[in-house]
Scaffold this motif. Sequence first.
Motif, PDB file in Angstrom:
ATOM      1  N   SER A 179     -13.868 -12.584 -36.149  1.00  0.00           N
ATOM      2  CA  SER A 179     -12.798 -13.584 -36.195  1.00  0.00           C
ATOM      3  C   SER A 179     -13.336 -15.000 -36.047  1.00  0.00           C
ATOM      4  N   LEU A 180     -14.623 -15.123 -35.723  1.00  0.00           N
ATOM      5  CA  LEU A 180     -15.223 -16.441 -35.511  1.00  0.00           C
ATOM      6  C   LEU A 180     -16.726 -16.357 -35.766  1.00  0.00           C
ATOM      7  N   GLN A 232     -17.302 -32.445 -35.671  1.00  0.00           N
ATOM      8  CA  GLN A 232     -18.109 -31.490 -36.429  1.00  0.00           C
ATOM      9  C   GLN A 232     -18.246 -30.128 -35.753  1.00  0.00           C
ATOM     10  N   ALA A 233     -17.691 -29.985 -34.563  1.00  0.00           N
ATOM     11  CA  ALA A 233     -17.824 -28.710 -33.851  1.00  0.00           C
ATOM     12  C   ALA A 233     -17.032 -27.593 -34.522  1.00  0.00           C
ATOM     13  N   LEU A 249     -17.739 -22.303 -35.214  1.00  0.00           N
ATOM     14  CA  LEU A 249     -18.000 -23.215 -34.108  1.00  0.00           C
ATOM     15  C   LEU A 249     -19.472 -23.612 -34.113  1.00  0.00           C
ATOM     16  N   ALA A 250     -19.753 -24.915 -34.104  1.00  0.00           N
ATOM     17  CA  ALA A 250     -21.124 -25.422 -33.964  1.00  0.00           C
ATOM     18  C   ALA A 250     -21.322 -25.771 -32.489  1.00  0.00           C
ATOM     19  N   ARG A 251     -22.057 -24.953 -31.774  1.00  0.00           N
ATOM     20  CA  ARG A 251     -22.133 -25.060 -30.321  1.00  0.00           C
ATOM     21  C   ARG A 251     -22.782 -26.346 -29.816  1.00  0.00           C
ATOM     22  N   VAL A 266      -9.464 -19.785 -30.314  1.00  0.00           N
ATOM     23  CA  VAL A 266      -8.128 -20.385 -30.302  1.00  0.00           C
ATOM     24  C   VAL A 266      -8.200 -21.844 -30.737  1.00  0.00           C
ATOM     25  N   VAL A 267      -9.146 -22.587 -30.162  1.00  0.00           N
ATOM     26  CA  VAL A 267      -9.289 -24.007 -30.467  1.00  0.00           C
ATOM     27  C   VAL A 267      -9.663 -24.206 -31.933  1.00  0.00           C
ATOM     28  N   CYS A 268     -10.603 -23.409 -32.407  1.00  0.00           N
ATOM     29  CA  CYS A 268     -11.065 -23.540 -33.791  1.00  0.00           C
ATOM     30  C   CYS A 268      -9.932 -23.259 -34.771  1.00  0.00           C
ATOM     31  N   THR A 269      -9.126 -22.256 -34.476  1.00  0.00           N
ATOM     32  CA  THR A 269      -7.990 -21.926 -35.339  1.00  0.00           C
ATOM     33  C   THR A 269      -7.005 -23.079 -35.410  1.00  0.00           C
ATOM     34  N   LEU A 270      -6.675 -23.650 -34.257  1.00  0.00           N
ATOM     35  CA  LEU A 270      -5.724 -24.753 -34.220  1.00  0.00           C
ATOM     36  C   LEU A 270      -6.266 -25.988 -34.940  1.00  0.00           C
ATOM     37  N   LYS A 271      -7.541 -26.292 -34.714  1.00  0.00           N
ATOM     38  CA  LYS A 271      -8.112 -27.506 -35.307  1.00  0.00           C
ATOM     39  C   LYS A 271      -8.255 -27.378 -36.818  1.00  0.00           C
ATOM     40  N   THR A 272      -8.698 -26.236 -37.302  1.00  0.00           N
ATOM     41  CA  THR A 272      -8.907 -26.083 -38.744  1.00  0.00           C
ATOM     42  C   THR A 272      -7.590 -25.947 -39.492  1.00  0.00           C
TER      43      THR A 272
END
Length: 286
Positions: A179-180, A232-233, A249-251, A266-272
């Motif tokens: 999923s990520l 860019q994360a 996610l770019a750590r 969760v954060v990546c889904t919301l941001k993208t």
Amino acid sequence: MDLQVHLKALDHYQDFIPEDQITVLRELWTLQDEVAPSVIWEPLDTKTVNEFTQKEVPLFSVLAEDAVKLDWFKDAFARIAAFVFNQTKQAMPEALQNALASLEQEDLSKLLIDQDVLFSKLKDTLSDDQGAIQAMALSLLLTTQAVSRAYARDMKEIDFKAFTFHHSNHCPVCGNAPSLAIIDAPIAYEGGKRFLYCSQCETVWHYPRLACAHCKQTDPEKLQYFYLPEDQAYRLHGCAHCGNVMPTLAREFVDHKLYSPRVEEVVCTLKTQAFEDQKKISEFLQ
């Protein structure tokens, strides 16, 4: 990872994730942690792990058919379903309660690697009530997550991130799709390695940097990252061959002290989802 690590990481994003969503996630993750069973899984030898991962056979396949105990499942599913149906402002159908009560151990024999059989059996009791079917499906997923994560945690001695020969786009432990994607910070003259994250059992494994996580396409002209220059994360890795995207996610751009793949998903889904260039992304994927 310990529950408190996830909750602290979640609170770190309280200015970005809506308050009501944080509340739901905190309650849900706490509930899943409470119902998670105590499991004992004999450690697998390196030879067995190598054979299974190279053949892309999920390691959960070696578990006994009674790995998910019937009494545990009935209680855990009932508690999680009560939470889900309450969140969706529905009453849990009596037919579903009766179906749950009538389950037998054999109904759970393949649950950790294939939820479709049990899903179909429970779905048949709900006629065409789409709201109830969706709530039941989510309850089944969340219940299976709780036991899958318990077994996966018991495999902590196995470092799948070090298995650089394992190039499967499905989880080596439970067989689910990732999923990520996670790109580690670059080291010296080496670019950051790429890993895939399974939200079902929370296993993280190595995957080639330049390959689609859905169809394994490696043609660079058919692969592209989409992200905002000022952030860019969080990215989408798009594939024009299969038309899919993988949240990434770019750590190197996040606070490692509060790192939690569960939260970052969760954060990546919301941001993208908020990317303004949705049209550009769609045109590339066509």
